[in-house]
Design a protein around this motif. Sequence first.
Motif, PDB file in Angstrom:
ATOM      1  N   HIS A  92       0.819  -1.214   0.000  1.00 44.79           N
ATOM      2  CA  HIS A  92       0.000   0.000   0.000  1.00 44.79           C
ATOM      3  C   HIS A  92       0.856   1.270   0.000  1.00 44.79           C
ATOM      4  N   PHE A  93       2.114   1.141  -0.386  1.00 46.31           N
ATOM      5  CA  PHE A  93       3.048   2.268  -0.404  1.00 46.31           C
ATOM      6  C   PHE A  93       2.448   3.481  -1.131  1.00 46.31           C
ATOM      7  N   ALA A  94       1.906   3.252  -2.312  1.00 53.51           N
ATOM      8  CA  ALA A  94       1.354   4.357  -3.112  1.00 53.51           C
ATOM      9  C   ALA A  94       0.170   5.013  -2.413  1.00 53.51           C
ATOM     10  N   ASP A  95      -0.696   4.207  -1.801  1.00 48.15           N
ATOM     11  CA  ASP A  95      -1.859   4.751  -1.097  1.00 48.15           C
ATOM     12  C   ASP A  95      -1.451   5.467   0.182  1.00 48.15           C
ATOM     13  N   ARG A 115      16.457 -13.658 -10.376  1.00 49.95           N
ATOM     14  CA  ARG A 115      16.363 -13.886  -8.927  1.00 49.95           C
ATOM     15  C   ARG A 115      15.629 -12.764  -8.214  1.00 49.95           C
ATOM     16  N   TYR A 116      15.412 -11.609  -8.880  1.00 48.51           N
ATOM     17  CA  TYR A 116      14.735 -10.487  -8.234  1.00 48.51           C
ATOM     18  C   TYR A 116      13.300 -10.300  -8.739  1.00 48.51           C
ATOM     19  N   LYS A 117      12.678 -11.398  -9.172  1.00 49.55           N
ATOM     20  CA  LYS A 117      11.316 -11.292  -9.713  1.00 49.55           C
ATOM     21  C   LYS A 117      10.310 -10.855  -8.651  1.00 49.55           C
ATOM     22  N   LYS A 118      10.543 -11.193  -7.378  1.00 46.14           N
ATOM     23  CA  LYS A 118       9.621 -10.752  -6.325  1.00 46.14           C
ATOM     24  C   LYS A 118       9.645  -9.236  -6.180  1.00 46.14           C
ATOM     25  N   GLN A 119      10.802  -8.636  -6.439  1.00 45.59           N
ATOM     26  CA  GLN A 119      10.878  -7.178  -6.415  1.00 45.59           C
ATOM     27  C   GLN A 119      10.047  -6.593  -7.562  1.00 45.59           C
ATOM     28  N   ARG A 120      10.058  -7.269  -8.702  1.00 43.10           N
ATOM     29  CA  ARG A 120       9.284  -6.779  -9.851  1.00 43.10           C
ATOM     30  C   ARG A 120       7.779  -6.898  -9.598  1.00 43.10           C
ATOM     31  N   PHE A 121       7.356  -7.889  -8.805  1.00 44.81           N
ATOM     32  CA  PHE A 121       5.944  -8.001  -8.439  1.00 44.81           C
ATOM     33  C   PHE A 121       5.499  -6.767  -7.663  1.00 44.81           C
ATOM     34  N   LYS A 122       6.346  -6.320  -6.746  1.00 43.37           N
ATOM     35  CA  LYS A 122       6.045  -5.110  -5.979  1.00 43.37           C
ATOM     36  C   LYS A 122       5.911  -3.914  -6.925  1.00 43.37           C
ATOM     37  N   LEU A 123       6.859  -3.778  -7.825  1.00 43.60           N
ATOM     38  CA  LEU A 123       6.842  -2.654  -8.752  1.00 43.60           C
ATOM     39  C   LEU A 123       5.574  -2.661  -9.608  1.00 43.60           C
ATOM     40  N   ALA A 124       5.176  -3.836 -10.080  1.00 44.87           N
ATOM     41  CA  ALA A 124       3.986  -3.943 -10.929  1.00 44.87           C
ATOM     42  C   ALA A 124       2.736  -3.514 -10.168  1.00 44.87           C
ATOM     43  N   ASN A 125       2.689  -3.830  -8.890  1.00 46.62           N
ATOM     44  CA  ASN A 125       1.540  -3.454  -8.062  1.00 46.62           C
ATOM     45  C   ASN A 125       1.488  -1.939  -7.867  1.00 46.62           C
ATOM     46  N   TRP A 126       2.643  -1.339  -7.557  1.00 48.05           N
ATOM     47  CA  TRP A 126       2.681   0.108  -7.332  1.00 48.05           C
ATOM     48  C   TRP A 126       2.395   0.876  -8.621  1.00 48.05           C
ATOM     49  N   LYS A 127       2.796   0.322  -9.739  1.00 49.85           N
ATOM     50  CA  LYS A 127       2.667   1.025 -11.027  1.00 49.85           C
ATOM     51  C   LYS A 127       1.217   1.295 -11.399  1.00 49.85           C
ATOM     52  N   LYS A 128       0.282   0.579 -10.798  1.00 47.51           N
ATOM     53  CA  LYS A 128      -1.134   0.745 -11.109  1.00 47.51           C
ATOM     54  C   LYS A 128      -1.694   2.072 -10.594  1.00 47.51           C
ATOM     55  N   HIS A 129      -0.954   2.740  -9.710  1.00 44.65           N
ATOM     56  CA  HIS A 129      -1.464   3.942  -9.058  1.00 44.65           C
ATOM     57  C   HIS A 129      -1.069   5.195  -9.844  1.00 44.65           C
ATOM     58  N   THR A 130      -1.975   6.172  -9.846  1.00 45.62           N
ATOM     59  CA  THR A 130      -1.769   7.374 -10.666  1.00 45.62           C
ATOM     60  C   THR A 130      -0.686   8.296 -10.118  1.00 45.62           C
ATOM     61  N   ASN A 131      -0.318   8.139  -8.845  1.00 43.90           N
ATOM     62  CA  ASN A 131       0.722   9.011  -8.270  1.00 43.90           C
ATOM     63  C   ASN A 131       2.107   8.385  -8.337  1.00 43.90           C
ATOM     64  N   VAL A 132       2.248   7.297  -9.106  1.00 41.52           N
ATOM     65  CA  VAL A 132       3.518   6.562  -9.187  1.00 41.52           C
ATOM     66  C   VAL A 132       4.039   6.539 -10.619  1.00 41.52           C
ATOM     67  N   TYR A 133       5.332   6.802 -10.748  1.00 40.70           N
ATOM     68  CA  TYR A 133       6.035   6.607 -12.019  1.00 40.70           C
ATOM     69  C   TYR A 133       7.236   5.719 -11.753  1.00 40.70           C
ATOM     70  N   ILE A 134       7.399   4.674 -12.558  1.00 43.22           N
ATOM     71  CA  ILE A 134       8.518   3.746 -12.389  1.00 43.22           C
ATOM     72  C   ILE A 134       9.423   3.808 -13.613  1.00 43.22           C
TER      73      ILE A 134
END
Length: 259
Positions: A92-95, A115-134
Amino acid sequence: MQHGIGPKQCYYDVSNAGMTVRFVEGVHRKNRLQSLYPNGTFIDSGYAKLDPLFDYSVEKISLEKLGLDPNKRTLLYAPTFYPSSIECMSDHFADDFADYNIIIKPHFFTLTKPRYKKQRFKLANWKKHTNVYIADENQFDLTPFIAVADIMLSDASSAIFEFAALDKPVIWCDFYKLRWSYRGIFSFRLKGRLDDDIHYFNEICYPAKHYQDLANMISQSSYESDVFKENRARLIKLLAGKMDGLSAERIANYLEENK
């Protein structure tokens, strides 16, 4: 030249290689390297990566073009790949920080290594929010994002020194997802990976020991005292050297004069 001025032991170990000259950043690092490698040649040039920030030639980024709100303050989250805080950050970082723009500049390895695919899962989740740019893997240069951001969040990364060099506040995410081989009786491996220079983070950053501490640290960073700013400037000069936009020129001049 080494790619970063961070707290990882490889900054010093790399001089085991058979180089004839190494350009370094500041008196502290020059003296320490000279004591470790007395026969080496070390030139205090300053950190050339920061030149565009001081001579104002850095690429200009428009928050609007990133889909962000220019009326909001901007957080820059720039974690390293390991040890990293990404997996300890809330989904919920973005929220939780909806009142801010959030620019996330992942490490290249985070974006590319299996090996860092779990980190990419986090990024994909945050990217859905309008206040986030990755930033993607083609946006390898951190300096344009440093220029546009108001506050940085980072972990065991040289980016902390780079952002603080602009006299802007940094929140140190001092919480990490560690592999089992770096925990418990194997914790010596983490200590071996990080250099003692990391203790300077306590003096130039606002340390957050847990994700839940971030909001309070960000709030505190808005009220920096003159004493804190003066101490940070002193330490950055010690650790990053000359910050006048002329580091690359000093390197080129040395090479021309010592062909």
